[in-house]
Design a protein around this motif. Structure first.
Motif, PDB file in Angstrom:
ATOM      1  N   ALA A 127       0.854  -1.187   0.000  1.00 58.49           N
ATOM      2  CA  ALA A 127       0.000   0.000   0.000  1.00 58.49           C
ATOM      3  C   ALA A 127       0.888   1.234   0.000  1.00 58.49           C
ATOM      4  N   LEU A 128       0.346   2.340  -0.484  1.00 61.76           N
ATOM      5  CA  LEU A 128       1.076   3.595  -0.494  1.00 61.76           C
ATOM      6  C   LEU A 128       0.312   4.619   0.323  1.00 61.76           C
ATOM      7  N   GLY A 129       0.903   5.027   1.456  1.00 62.19           N
ATOM      8  CA  GLY A 129       0.286   6.039   2.307  1.00 62.19           C
ATOM      9  C   GLY A 129       0.931   7.393   2.073  1.00 62.19           C
ATOM     10  N   VAL A 130       0.138   8.447   2.098  1.00 62.03           N
ATOM     11  CA  VAL A 130       0.655   9.807   1.963  1.00 62.03           C
ATOM     12  C   VAL A 130       0.270  10.579   3.210  1.00 62.03           C
ATOM     13  N   LEU A 131       1.257  11.042   3.935  1.00 60.95           N
ATOM     14  CA  LEU A 131       1.001  11.849   5.129  1.00 60.95           C
ATOM     15  C   LEU A 131       2.104  12.888   5.262  1.00 60.95           C
ATOM     16  N   GLY A 132       1.701  14.085   5.608  1.00 64.19           N
ATOM     17  CA  GLY A 132       2.657  15.163   5.766  1.00 64.19           C
ATOM     18  C   GLY A 132       3.474  15.436   4.517  1.00 64.19           C
ATOM     19  N   ALA A 208      -5.398   7.738  17.048  1.00 63.34           N
ATOM     20  CA  ALA A 208      -5.480   9.143  16.628  1.00 63.34           C
ATOM     21  C   ALA A 208      -4.242   9.917  17.069  1.00 63.34           C
ATOM     22  N   ASP A 209      -3.749   9.635  18.270  1.00 57.08           N
ATOM     23  CA  ASP A 209      -2.534  10.300  18.754  1.00 57.08           C
ATOM     24  C   ASP A 209      -1.321   9.897  17.917  1.00 57.08           C
ATOM     25  N   VAL A 210      -1.234   8.615  17.593  1.00 54.41           N
ATOM     26  CA  VAL A 210      -0.109   8.134  16.794  1.00 54.41           C
ATOM     27  C   VAL A 210      -0.153   8.753  15.401  1.00 54.41           C
ATOM     28  N   GLU A 211      -1.339   8.853  14.832  1.00 53.58           N
ATOM     29  CA  GLU A 211      -1.457   9.410  13.496  1.00 53.58           C
ATOM     30  C   GLU A 211      -1.038  10.879  13.458  1.00 53.58           C
ATOM     31  N   ARG A 212      -1.412  11.629  14.469  1.00 51.28           N
ATOM     32  CA  ARG A 212      -0.986  13.033  14.526  1.00 51.28           C
ATOM     33  C   ARG A 212       0.526  13.133  14.664  1.00 51.28           C
ATOM     34  N   ALA A 218       6.350  13.020   9.368  1.00 46.80           N
ATOM     35  CA  ALA A 218       6.414  12.950   7.910  1.00 46.80           C
ATOM     36  C   ALA A 218       6.591  14.335   7.300  1.00 46.80           C
ATOM     37  N   ALA A 219       5.926  15.340   7.873  1.00 46.28           N
ATOM     38  CA  ALA A 219       6.075  16.704   7.371  1.00 46.28           C
ATOM     39  C   ALA A 219       7.523  17.176   7.537  1.00 46.28           C
ATOM     40  N   ALA A 220       8.129  16.843   8.670  1.00 41.59           N
ATOM     41  CA  ALA A 220       9.530  17.213   8.901  1.00 41.59           C
ATOM     42  C   ALA A 220      10.440  16.473   7.930  1.00 41.59           C
ATOM     43  N   PHE A 221      10.177  15.198   7.690  1.00 45.28           N
ATOM     44  CA  PHE A 221      10.936  14.415   6.731  1.00 45.28           C
ATOM     45  C   PHE A 221      10.880  15.073   5.358  1.00 45.28           C
TER      46      PHE A 221
END
Length: 229
Positions: A127-132, A208-212, A218-221
């Motif tokens: 699967a391909l997830g996109v976050l941040g 929900a906490d882990v996802e945040r 991911a945004a920092a990456f």
């Protein structure tokens, strides 16, 4: 936010090459991203820079492929570890010390599955997830289905040091988040191969906490990826 789509199976743990007209888009395998979240301080920026260079050069080799195939063969043919044990002798000499370190824990894990007649392989998908702003490829090494109806999507962890708590949480969360595509109704499992230790999600963890948290990581990456251009 997560976006799901099917990918062709790819056993390499190196970063896969993918380019856009504007340059290299932020991308990581599950292994790369979880190694990243387990780091702290300036080491994170250095790690991301190295990941980008690896992706753009197309370099990378997975030395564990023969061991994974041997483990699958032992499960499929119910051969009690014969294939895993034999892998030490058939692998290239340069990888033999690595396999000698990995085989005992692999056999411990194989025995932990219980009666060989009660478990078999199950087909998994990537699967391909996109976050941040970061694309993360979620790719289990194998799927298992038990006679009692249970199913597991399994990631194998080969590093010399035990996985950090952050890496464990990130791996199991991302696999769980995409389980509908990876292997429907299965439980995510991370196996620390060298120690033969099996890790499953902690029921006390709040998704929900882990996802945040992971979205921020991911945004920092992604920002470091752009800065490394």
């Amino acid at each position: 936010m997560y976006v799901r789509k099917q990918l062709a199976t790819d056993s390499k743990e190196s970063v896969v090459i993918a380019r856009t007209s504007g340059g290299s888009a932020p991308y990581a395998t599950l292994l790369t991203f979880t190694r990243y979240v387990g780091r702290t301080g300036p080491g994170k920026a250095t790690f991301v820079s190295g990941a980008r260079k690896q992706r753009e050069s197309g370099s990378g080799f997975n030395p564990h492929g023969s061991l994974i195939k041997a483990l699958k063969a032992d499960i499929q043919f119910r051969s009690g570890g014969a294939h895993v044990t034999a892998a030490v002798d058939v692998v290239r000499p340069r990888w033999r010390p690595l396999y000698e370190a990995l085989v005992p824990g692999t056999l411990t894990y194989l025995r932990s599955l219980g009666d060989p007649a009660g478990v078999g392989l199950a087909q998994t998908r990537d699967a391909l997830g996109v976050l941040g702003g970061l694309s993360v490829k979620v790719n289990p090494h194998l799927g298992l289905r038990y006679d009692d109806g249970r199913a597991e999507a399994v990631r194998l962890y080969f590093d010399p040091e035990p996985p950090t708590g952050e890496a464990l949480v990130a791996t199991l969360h991302l696999m769980s988040r995409h389980m509908e595509q990876v292997l429907p109704h299965a439980e995510p499992v991370l196996v620390d191969v060298r120690r033969g230790a099996v890790h499953r999600p902690d029921p006390a963890t709040k998704p929900a906490d882990v996802e945040r948290w992971l979205t921020g990581e991911a945004a920092a990456f992604s920002a470091m990826w752009g800065a490394a251009a």
